[in-house]
Design an enzyme around this catalytic site. Sequence first.
Site, mmCIF file in Angstrom:
data_model
loop_
_atom_site.group_PDB
_atom_site.id
_atom_site.type_symbol
_atom_site.label_atom_id
_atom_site.label_comp_id
_atom_site.label_asym_id
_atom_site.label_seq_id
_atom_site.Cartn_x
_atom_site.Cartn_y
_atom_site.Cartn_z
ATOM 1 N N LEU A 63 37.399 -88.887 110.167
ATOM 2 C CA LEU A 63 36.622 -88.580 108.740
ATOM 3 C C LEU A 63 36.097 -89.739 108.199
ATOM 4 C CD1 LEU A 63 39.739 -86.640 107.037
ATOM 5 C CD2 LEU A 63 37.885 -85.487 108.314
ATOM 6 N N GLY A 64 36.178 -90.888 108.457
ATOM 7 C CA GLY A 64 35.710 -92.017 107.749
ATOM 8 C C GLY A 64 36.206 -93.507 108.406
ATOM 9 N N GLN A 65 35.429 -94.401 108.119
ATOM 10 C CA GLN A 65 35.720 -95.864 108.511
ATOM 11 C C GLN A 65 35.521 -96.682 107.440
ATOM 12 O OE1 GLN A 65 36.337 -96.856 111.923
ATOM 13 N NE2 GLN A 65 37.129 -98.617 111.001
ATOM 14 N N GLY A 66 36.629 -97.629 107.071
ATOM 15 C CA GLY A 66 36.498 -98.698 106.290
ATOM 16 C C GLY A 66 36.753 -99.972 106.854
ATOM 17 N N PHE A 86 39.263 -102.126 106.867
ATOM 18 C CA PHE A 86 40.468 -102.178 107.795
ATOM 19 C C PHE A 86 40.941 -100.953 108.370
ATOM 20 C CE2 PHE A 86 41.101 -105.656 104.732
ATOM 21 C CZ PHE A 86 41.343 -106.818 105.591
ATOM 22 N N THR A 132 40.761 -96.714 109.465
ATOM 23 C CA THR A 132 39.793 -95.408 109.870
ATOM 24 C C THR A 132 40.838 -94.133 109.286
ATOM 25 O OG1 THR A 132 39.331 -96.649 111.940
ATOM 26 C CG2 THR A 132 39.178 -94.425 111.866
ATOM 27 N N ASP A 166 35.878 -100.339 92.236
ATOM 28 C CA ASP A 166 34.887 -99.727 93.148
ATOM 29 C C ASP A 166 34.460 -98.700 93.136
ATOM 30 O OD1 ASP A 166 33.210 -100.220 95.304
ATOM 31 O OD2 ASP A 166 34.652 -99.875 96.904
#
Length: 292
Positions: free
Chosen positions: A27-30, A32, A34, A145
């Site tokens: 669904l998404g990547q940060g 640190f 996933t 954030d």
Amino acid sequence: MVMQTDTVLQKMSEDDFMAVFTLGRKLGQGRFGTVFLSVEKSTGREYACKLIEKRKLVTCEDVRDLRREIQIMRHLNANPNVASIRDAYEDSKAVYIVMEFCSGGELFDGIKERGCYTEKEAAKLVRTIVAVVQGFHSLGVMHRDLKPENFLFLHHQEDSPLKIIDFGSSTFFLPGESFRDVVGSPYYVAPEVLQKHYGPEVDIWSAGVILYVLLSGVPPFWAKTEKEIYQEVLHGDLDFSSEPWPVISESAKDLMRRMLDKNPATRIATGEVLSHPWVRINGIAPDKLINS
């Protein structure tokens, strides 16, 4: 490096994540972690799972930050506009944070899908965002954030609740405490963060930037490089002359100026935002379409 014998969660999970859930699509990547769609095997219920590989947790601070993120999520779990945490698991290779799955997409995607958009709708969104911030602050948490990507709709229906995600930059604070670490995203970061002396007022600034973008489609302080963006945030002026600002109500612009006050000591507080005539329920935000 985090030693394999050390536990991030300070006690290993009684259940094995892979025995309870199936990992699905990404669904998404940060930085640190996933995020994957995951399905609970016993019920078929869908969740979002943030998978953090332990090999990426290089320093003690990395481990401390992840522990704090989970602690903050649990601390805020009763808030209906926070994507709730179901549980956290750990094995020898990774930590798994299992959360509510928000299928309705990001804040801006939801607005774009609707096609038509009014100041009244923008006021409703800001009311939700600032009420969530007020809730955090009352529990001694600042997000640090806030940005549109961190607000998701729970589902695709018109009445979908808005949910906030990603507490990786969040921290606990005490009244009067000052912070120095520079965190946040360039367009949304408050000037006092860049000056390394700040408190929870930074979240009001970021909410003000979100409002500016909701009404105009562009951030208030824009440049091509990160360094130039920071210079604009510190020294730039708000532009209310370009499209569509000439047709936006004076009340909306008044709120913008007060949320994007560069002095945190005089910046509008959460309670004042919520009682502002443009924001409050049955307030004066016009119901006419904004040019998309």
